[in-house]
Design an enzyme around this catalytic site. Structure first.
Site, mmCIF file in Angstrom:
data_model
loop_
_atom_site.group_PDB
_atom_site.id
_atom_site.type_symbol
_atom_site.label_atom_id
_atom_site.label_comp_id
_atom_site.label_asym_id
_atom_site.label_seq_id
_atom_site.Cartn_x
_atom_site.Cartn_y
_atom_site.Cartn_z
ATOM 1 N N LYS A 533 8.452 9.672 3.634
ATOM 2 C CA LYS A 533 9.072 8.476 3.074
ATOM 3 C C LYS A 533 10.254 8.940 2.228
ATOM 4 O O LYS A 533 10.405 10.143 2.014
ATOM 5 C CB LYS A 533 8.080 7.690 2.222
ATOM 6 C CG LYS A 533 7.285 8.554 1.233
ATOM 7 C CD LYS A 533 6.253 7.763 0.455
ATOM 8 C CE LYS A 533 5.060 7.344 1.280
ATOM 9 N NZ LYS A 533 4.900 5.928 1.429
ATOM 10 N N THR A 641 5.736 0.291 4.664
ATOM 11 C CA THR A 641 5.504 0.004 6.078
ATOM 12 C C THR A 641 5.090 1.286 6.793
ATOM 13 O O THR A 641 4.472 1.222 7.853
ATOM 14 C CB THR A 641 6.758 -0.584 6.764
ATOM 15 O OG1 THR A 641 7.891 0.234 6.427
ATOM 16 C CG2 THR A 641 6.994 -2.015 6.315
ATOM 17 N N LYS A 645 2.393 2.160 10.089
ATOM 18 C CA LYS A 645 2.640 2.970 11.291
ATOM 19 C C LYS A 645 1.554 4.033 11.444
ATOM 20 O O LYS A 645 1.073 4.297 12.550
ATOM 21 C CB LYS A 645 4.013 3.651 11.195
ATOM 22 C CG LYS A 645 5.182 2.696 11.088
ATOM 23 C CD LYS A 645 6.452 3.466 10.695
ATOM 24 C CE LYS A 645 7.513 2.534 10.142
ATOM 25 N NZ LYS A 645 8.558 3.270 9.392
HETATM 26 C C1 LIG Z 1 8.875 3.223 8.096
HETATM 27 C C2 LIG Z 1 9.971 4.067 7.598
HETATM 28 C C3 LIG Z 1 10.242 4.114 6.226
HETATM 29 C C4 LIG Z 1 9.406 3.384 5.195
HETATM 30 O O1 LIG Z 1 8.369 4.225 4.772
HETATM 31 P P1 LIG Z 1 7.496 3.900 3.470
HETATM 32 O O2 LIG Z 1 6.404 4.905 3.519
HETATM 33 O O3 LIG Z 1 6.978 2.500 3.645
HETATM 34 O O4 LIG Z 1 8.380 4.039 2.293
HETATM 35 C C5 LIG Z 1 11.278 4.927 5.786
HETATM 36 N N1 LIG Z 1 12.020 5.638 6.658
HETATM 37 C C6 LIG Z 1 11.786 5.627 7.985
HETATM 38 C C7 LIG Z 1 12.624 6.451 8.885
HETATM 39 C C8 LIG Z 1 10.759 4.836 8.496
HETATM 40 O O5 LIG Z 1 10.542 4.824 9.823
#
Ligand SMILES: *Cc1c(COP(=O)(O)O)cnc(C)c1O
Length: 798
Positions: A533, A641, A645
């Site tokens: 993240k 998000t 995933k």
């Molecule tokens: C999903 C995603 C994020 C968001 O990640 P968080 O753990 O929710 O902060 C950030 N960067 C990319 C490339 C992502 O695919």
């Protein structure tokens, strides 16, 4: 268009000859790639044209999703899969001896975003098209996307992201939809016409580039409109052309690589107004091609504002109605208020967007004048509602202390305000925006975020998709809720074993990547424990590192203390000016160097930092995770998000009760997540009492003391100054994000992971349960909720 492999092959070789005057065999791999991309785009164009016609003919209401960021990543595989032509293309190419995966790797990531907020916009437009709702995305066509991260000697180095280098075959330039955007100048009253006029302005031309947004298994193709700034034909008279052209080119040159603080730059404000004004202009013109005036604008258009960056939509739409179409204020305001809806993404104080009045008045004189009038009327409304309560007025004013508060403008000018997870929306309504919630009962609502399960499971994890298909069929691709059918198999030892094998395969794929890029050997039988993240203090990557240091120290000191083998994997970009965040990256790499090269411990403990985290890398990482680290300080992460995933791919969440983790835990039950740490109300109470003392934790917990001391005693870096700032954040600044308060709980939670993973059947059951409940976190569900409560759209049928 081609329907069979033979037709594909014929078309492919014909196009190569037409475009490059060479046979398929003689053509360069980039030529093959570009021809394939343009074939897929043209394939989609048929539906694209049909969709536009159907929407117009049926006078359908449309959604316009305004966002400064769309982190869409690659499109080739996604679009071929959504169109159902992937296998034909793959087999056709194979007969020319071309491996489709090699072509796929040539596509640049469209990195037109920073992180979660931009990725959300990308997931939303995918779901909108796949659910057949008519929708536009509006954003900026940045010349350079989010910077490319290199790691040199453990430090982050930023390199420009030249994503347009090979040309971008998905976009179609639409000069006929270009318009003029005005900056600077002044406002004068024209007595003859009886209205305000913006004079001596500097014009910039906005040209749209349209990208088709291909839905899955639908005839609908929507549009993502990227706006590019170009010199106007009306060159400013008092300016050197070269200087003017440079200023124009600057507007779309770079994405601001910081998603949490206000870049206090006039250029950023220019970017915002540029794409907002251009987007609105094209919507208004399209509306007037079908309807006689704008009085039904809000019945045929709904504008969703993704955070405060596009909130100038509100005064700009007022300006268009008042100045260009002669509406009275009250009528115009009714239209605006019924057209706009706002999504809040953060409650971090430093991220609440404010602009100096002087800056806004100079750059956008007419728009600023309208904001002043909105504020004047809003003040009257607040006084009347609160019997003149000055405290409340001070908290909610749009213009206050020489600054324009964009969130306040957004709330006043929208009919809906939503947070992005249950806890976040509750904090908005009861704490951060309580006064607004009292002023406008019913305006606030929650829409828990989601991710597209097509990209994040069906396409990026074909092995797991195959297992799901053989176990529960493939209805979940259309209806992600159907993943709950997997509940029947959670305790089925055969399905568990198959899942375990799939996970091992995907861990091997990531292990190979790590070997190639980091030259580190990792054991696929170890636990893959992953935190990827953006790097930010509140996300607490540092807590994760501190725990790794603890494990290492414990193993070094005590030969009887050994853990089940674990591979800690990180990926994170730090904003270039965020000094602390960059030091955490250096620390991760320094700890990695030390522990990976210590023969006494390195069969138990490995640490990997993956360079340049982005969408494409995430597609490789998510399927390989055993443990999903979601450890932000409770109350700080609006939703997250990434957590969704990971869940879709059968990883177990190790997290705090923050953002959407709360809802993940509710859905899978407490036995299928590992939750630890302070809760939001406890963090608030601790802050309010002013009783928190990092030194108390340091002095009373020897484990903590030893870890913290290692930051400055030369263990991980010869210079004791290297990580001094991290020590200072924790100790001198009293640990703003409560890492020390949560350390012991986190350590115990990690111990629990260590034990659970060794019970292979139980662990697999936990993973399967997570997949079974992940359908709720599909952005298809989120979009249906927005449609039901806010947008009120109909599906396009043709
Ligand atoms: C999903 C995603 C994020 C968001 O990640 P968080 O753990 O929710 O902060 C950030 N960067 C990319 C490339 C992502 O695919």
């Amino acid at each position: 268009m081609f329907k069979t492999k033979e037709e594909f092959k014929y078309e492919f070789s014909k196009r190569i000859i037409e475009a490059y005057g060479r046979t398929v065999e003689e053509s360069h791999i980039t030529e093959k790639f570009m021809v394939l991309e343009s074939m897929v785009r043209d394939y989609a164009s048929v539906n694209w044209a049909m969709t536009k016609m159907a929407v117009q003919q049926k006078s359908m209401k449309q959604l316009h999703y305004f966002s400064m960021e769309f982190l869409i990543g690659r499109l080739l595989v996604n679009n071929m899969m959504n169109l159902g032509i992937y296998d034909i293309a793959k087999e056709g190419l194979a007969e020319f001896d071309i491996n489709i995966h090699e072509l796929e790797e040539l596509e640049a990531d469209a990195g037109l975003g920073n992180g979660g907020l931009g990725r959300l916009a990308a997931c939303f437009i995918d779901s909108l098209a796949s659910l057949s709702y008519p929708a536009f995305g509006q954003t900026i066509r940045y010349d350079y996307g989010f910077f490319k991260q290199k790691i040199e000697d453990g430090y982050q180095v930023e390199v420009p992201d030249q994503w347009l280098q090979l040309g971008y075959k998905w976009e179609v330039r639409k000069p006929k939809h270009a318009c003029e955007i005005k900056f600077w100048g002044k406002v004068i009253w024209n007595d003859k016409k009886g209205k305000w006029e913006h004079v001596e302005a500097e014009s910039v031309r906005a040209v749209p580039y349209d990208v088709p947004v291909v839905g899955n298994d639908t005839l609908i193709t929507n549009t993502l409109r990227l706006w590019k700034a170009e010199p106007s034909e009306n060159i400013p008279v008092n300016k050197d052309f070269q200087q003017y052209a440079n200023e124009v080119n600057m507007i779309c040159q770079t994405l601001y690589p910081d998603d949490s603080t206000l870049a206090g730059k006039i250029l950023r404000l220019k970017q915002q107004y540029f794409f907002v004004a251009a987007g609105l202009n094209s919507i208004v013109r399209a509306h007037l091609r079908v309807y006689k005036d704008l009085s039904n604008f809000h019945e045929k258009n709904v504008i969703q504002l993704n955070d405060t960056h596009p909130v100038l939509v509100i005064p700009e739409l007022m300006r268009i109605l008042l100045d260009e179409y002669d509406y009275e204020w009250d009528d115009a305001w009714e239209i605006v208020k019924h057209s706009c809806a706002y999504t809040n993404h953060t409650i971090l104080a430093e991220a609440l967007e404010k602009w100096p009045v002087d800056m806004m008045r100079d750059l956008l004189p007419r728009v600023y004048q309208i904001i002043e009038e909105i504020d004047r009327r809003f003040v009257g409304f607040v006084k009347q509602k609160t019997d003149g309560n000055e405290d409340i007025l001070n908290k909610v004013r749009i213009i206050n202390n020489g600054q324009v508060h964009m969130a306040h403008l957004a709330i006043a000018g929208s009919f809906s305000v939503n947070g992005v997870a249950g806890l976040h929306s509750e904090i908005l309504m009861t704490r951060e925006m309580k006064e607004f919630n009292d002023l406008y009962p019913g305006k606030f609502n929650n829409k828990t975020n989601g991710v597209t399960h097509r990209r994040w499971l069906a396409y990026s994890n074909p092995e797991l998709t195959a297992l799901l298909k053989e176990t529960i069929g493939d209805e979940w691709i259309k209806e992600p809720d159907q993943l709950t059918c997997l509940n029947k198999y959670v305790n089925d030892s055969i399905v568990q074993a198959k899942f375990y094998n799939v996970k091992q395969k995907r861990k091997q794929v990531l292990a190979d990547y790590i070997k190639e890029h980091n030259d580190i050997d990792v054991d696929v039988n170890s636990i893959f424990d992953i935190q990827v993240k953006r790097l930010h203090a509140y996300k607490r990557q540092l807590l994760n590192v501190m725990h790794i240091i603890y494990l290492y120290q414990e193993m070094k000191q005590n030969p009887n203390f050994r853990i089940y083998p674990r591979t800690f994997i990180f990926g994170a970009k730090a904003a270039p000016s965020y000094y602390f965040a960059k030091k955490v990256i250096k620390l991760i790499n320094s700890v990695a160097d030390k522990v990976n090269n210590d023969p006494e411990t390195n069969q138990f403990l490995k640490v990997v930092f993956l360079e340049n985290y982005g969408v494409t890398l995430a597609e490789k990482i998510m399927p390989a995770a055993d443990v999903s680290e979601q450890i932000s300080t409770a109350g700080k992460e609006a939703s997250g998000t990434g957590n969704m995933k990971f869940m879709l791919n059968g990883a177990v969440t190790l997290g705090t009760l923050d953002g959407a983790n709360v809802e993940i835990a509710e859905r899978v039950g407490e036995d299928n997540v590992v939750i630890f740490g302070l809760r939001d109300h406890e963090v608030e109470a601790l802050k309010a009492s002013h009783s928190y003392s990092a030194w108390n934790y340091y002095n009373n917990n020897p484990k903590i003391k030893k870890v913290v001391d290692s930051l400055t005693d030369g263990t991980f870096h010869p210079s004791r100054e290297e990580f001094k700032i991290i020590f200072d954040e924790l100790m001198s600044k009293n640990d703003e994000y409560f890492l020390l308060a949560d350390f012991e709980a986190y350590r115990q939670a990690q111990e629990k992971i260590n034990d659970l993973y060794q019970q292979r059947q139980k662990w697999s059951a936990m993973c399967l349960k997570n997949i079974a409940e992940a359908g709720y976190f599909s952005s298809d569900r989120t979009i249906e909720e927005y449609v039901r409560d806010i947008w009120h759209l109909e599906k396009v049928k043709h």
